[in-house]
Enzyme design. Structure first.
Site, short mmCIF file in Angstrom:
data_model
loop_
_atom_site.label_atom_id
_atom_site.label_comp_id
_atom_site.label_asym_id
_atom_site.label_seq_id
_atom_site.Cartn_x
_atom_site.Cartn_y
_atom_site.Cartn_z
N HIS A 146 0.84 -1.21 0.00
CA HIS A 146 0.00 0.00 0.00
C HIS A 146 0.87 1.26 0.00
O HIS A 146 0.59 2.22 -0.71
CB HIS A 146 -0.87 0.04 1.25
CG HIS A 146 -1.82 -1.10 1.40
ND1 HIS A 146 -1.67 -2.07 2.37
CD2 HIS A 146 -2.93 -1.44 0.72
CE1 HIS A 146 -2.65 -2.94 2.28
NE2 HIS A 146 -3.44 -2.59 1.28
N GLN A 201 -9.13 -6.64 -10.51
CA GLN A 201 -9.69 -5.38 -10.02
C GLN A 201 -9.15 -4.19 -10.81
O GLN A 201 -9.90 -3.31 -11.25
CB GLN A 201 -9.34 -5.25 -8.54
CG GLN A 201 -9.58 -3.89 -7.94
CD GLN A 201 -9.37 -3.90 -6.44
OE1 GLN A 201 -10.24 -4.34 -5.71
NE2 GLN A 201 -8.23 -3.44 -5.99
N SER A 250 0.39 -9.05 1.61
CA SER A 250 -1.06 -9.00 1.76
C SER A 250 -1.40 -8.93 3.23
O SER A 250 -0.69 -9.52 4.07
CB SER A 250 -1.68 -10.27 1.16
OG SER A 250 -3.00 -10.44 1.62
N SER A 251 -2.49 -8.24 3.54
CA SER A 251 -2.91 -8.16 4.95
C SER A 251 -3.34 -9.53 5.46
O SER A 251 -3.46 -9.74 6.66
CB SER A 251 -4.03 -7.12 5.13
OG SER A 251 -4.60 -6.77 3.92
P1 AMP Z 1 -6.66 -3.46 -0.31
O1 AMP Z 1 -6.43 -2.62 0.91
O2 AMP Z 1 -6.28 -4.89 -0.12
O3 AMP Z 1 -8.02 -3.25 -0.91
O4 AMP Z 1 -5.62 -2.94 -1.40
C1 AMP Z 1 -5.56 -1.57 -1.74
C2 AMP Z 1 -4.66 -1.38 -2.92
O5 AMP Z 1 -3.34 -1.84 -2.60
C3 AMP Z 1 -5.09 -2.18 -4.15
O6 AMP Z 1 -4.89 -1.38 -5.31
C4 AMP Z 1 -4.15 -3.36 -4.13
O7 AMP Z 1 -3.93 -3.94 -5.39
C5 AMP Z 1 -2.88 -2.71 -3.60
N1 AMP Z 1 -1.97 -3.73 -3.05
C6 AMP Z 1 -2.26 -4.64 -2.09
N2 AMP Z 1 -1.19 -5.46 -1.87
C7 AMP Z 1 -0.23 -5.06 -2.74
C8 AMP Z 1 1.11 -5.51 -3.03
N3 AMP Z 1 1.65 -6.53 -2.38
N4 AMP Z 1 1.78 -4.84 -3.98
C9 AMP Z 1 1.24 -3.81 -4.66
N5 AMP Z 1 0.00 -3.33 -4.43
C10 AMP Z 1 -0.73 -3.95 -3.49
#
Ligand code: AMP
Length: 282
Positions: free
Chosen positions: A37, A154, A186-187
């Site tokens: 993020h 997405q 990833s969270s």
């Molecule tokens: P989320 O909070 O999971 O909805 O993710 C928010 C944004 O962060 C989205 O555009 C995801 O694709 C991006 N994102 C999440 N994990 C990663 C990662 N490991 N590398 C790059 N972007 C990420």
């Protein structure tokens, strides 16, 4: 960092910046932030004067209410991380700000983009994603939008939405940020057991092998080798391993079928769905 909880306060602040000719970049998130993020924020900072990060756990994209409830919300830590990279604005709305009672739901014909891969596994998920991103863009009105390649489907659907709207907003695809052993950040990774966490590194290993193989082998051979890798590494719970046309997200059968081909997978470890992908050709 400025923290705004209402549209009115955020918009007053941004209107003035816009009037001064400043460019605004936007990185929408659901919080539980990590370096993936933060990289969206950092990419935006390189190209804009003001970077807005939003944290909103969007209820309309969860088809499983229990999943929504247990989604982590470490807000104090998130604020600390955003401050550490010098993010200009955090937009942290309550659901009523994003979805006032009289709001018209936005949707458009996704032409099957939402039917494959994640869409097939999570009915209604992408309708919720489209709805929230459309609404957030309406509120923030950025010049550029930053999204991760990690969620490739997405990203592709939002690109289609911006084209459909003939929107001037520039969409930037940010590469996947990985842990040292290759696991895509990833969270959800914190939910893995120590053994599961070790195994998880082999997801990207398999994809990187496939990327190498794609230089010399046929698509069917690359697929067979990747499935063999998964099995050999003990990754037996594979939701999908799809060679997708990067524009239509439909499966391709050979490398001649499209110019833009992405290999997308979801592997379950300890009941956690782990997404990853690599671009094979573009
Ligand atoms: P989320 O909070 O999971 O909805 O993710 C928010 C944004 O962060 C989205 O555009 C995801 O694709 C991006 N994102 C999440 N994990 C990663 C990662 N490991 N590398 C790059 N972007 C990420």
């Amino acid at each position: 960092m400025h923290l705004f909880k209402t549209n009115a306060d955020l918009q007053t602040f941004l209107a003035q910046k816009r009037q001064n000719g400043l460019r605004i970049g936007f990185a929408p998130t659901m919080g539980a932030l990590h370096q993936g993020h933060l990289t969206l924020v950092e990419e935006s900072q390189k190209e804009n004067d003001i970077t807005v990060c939003s944290i909103f756990v969007n209820p309309t994209q969860f088809n499983d209410k229990a999943d929504l409830e247990k989604y982590p919300r470490p807000i104090a830590h998130d604020i600390h991380l955003l401050e550490s990279v010098g993010c200009s604005v955090l937009y942290l709305p309550e659901a009523e700000e994003v979805y006032p009672a009289d709001l018209q739901v936005f949707s458009f014909d996704l032409k099957g983009l939402d039917k494959t891969m994640e869409g097939a596994q999570r009915p209604g998920h992408f309708a919720g994603v489209v709805q929230v991103v459309h609404r957030l863009l309406d509120i923030v009105q950025p010049d550029a939008l930053y999204m991760g390649q990690k969620d490739f489907q997405q990203y592709t659907i939002i690109r289609a939405m911006l084209r459909h709207l003939q929107s001037p907003i520039r969409l930037v695809r940010v590469p996947i940020i990985r842990e040292a052993d290759g696991l895509a950040m990833s969270s959800r990774n914190v939910r893995l057991s120590p053994e599961g966490r070790q195994k998880a590194a082999f997801i990207s290993k398999t994809l990187f092998n496939a990327q190498q193989n794609a230089k010399t082998l046929s698509l069917n051979e690359v697929r067979s080798a990747a499935l063999r890798d998964f099995e050999q590494y003990g990754l037996t719970d594979v939701d999908y391993l799809e060679f997708a046309n990067g524009d239509t997200l439909q499966p391709v059968q050979s490398f001649q079928d499209a110019d833009y081909i992405v290999l997308c997978t979801v592997v379950r470890i300890d009941g956690v769905r782990l997404l990853d992908n690599v671009i094979l050709q573009e």
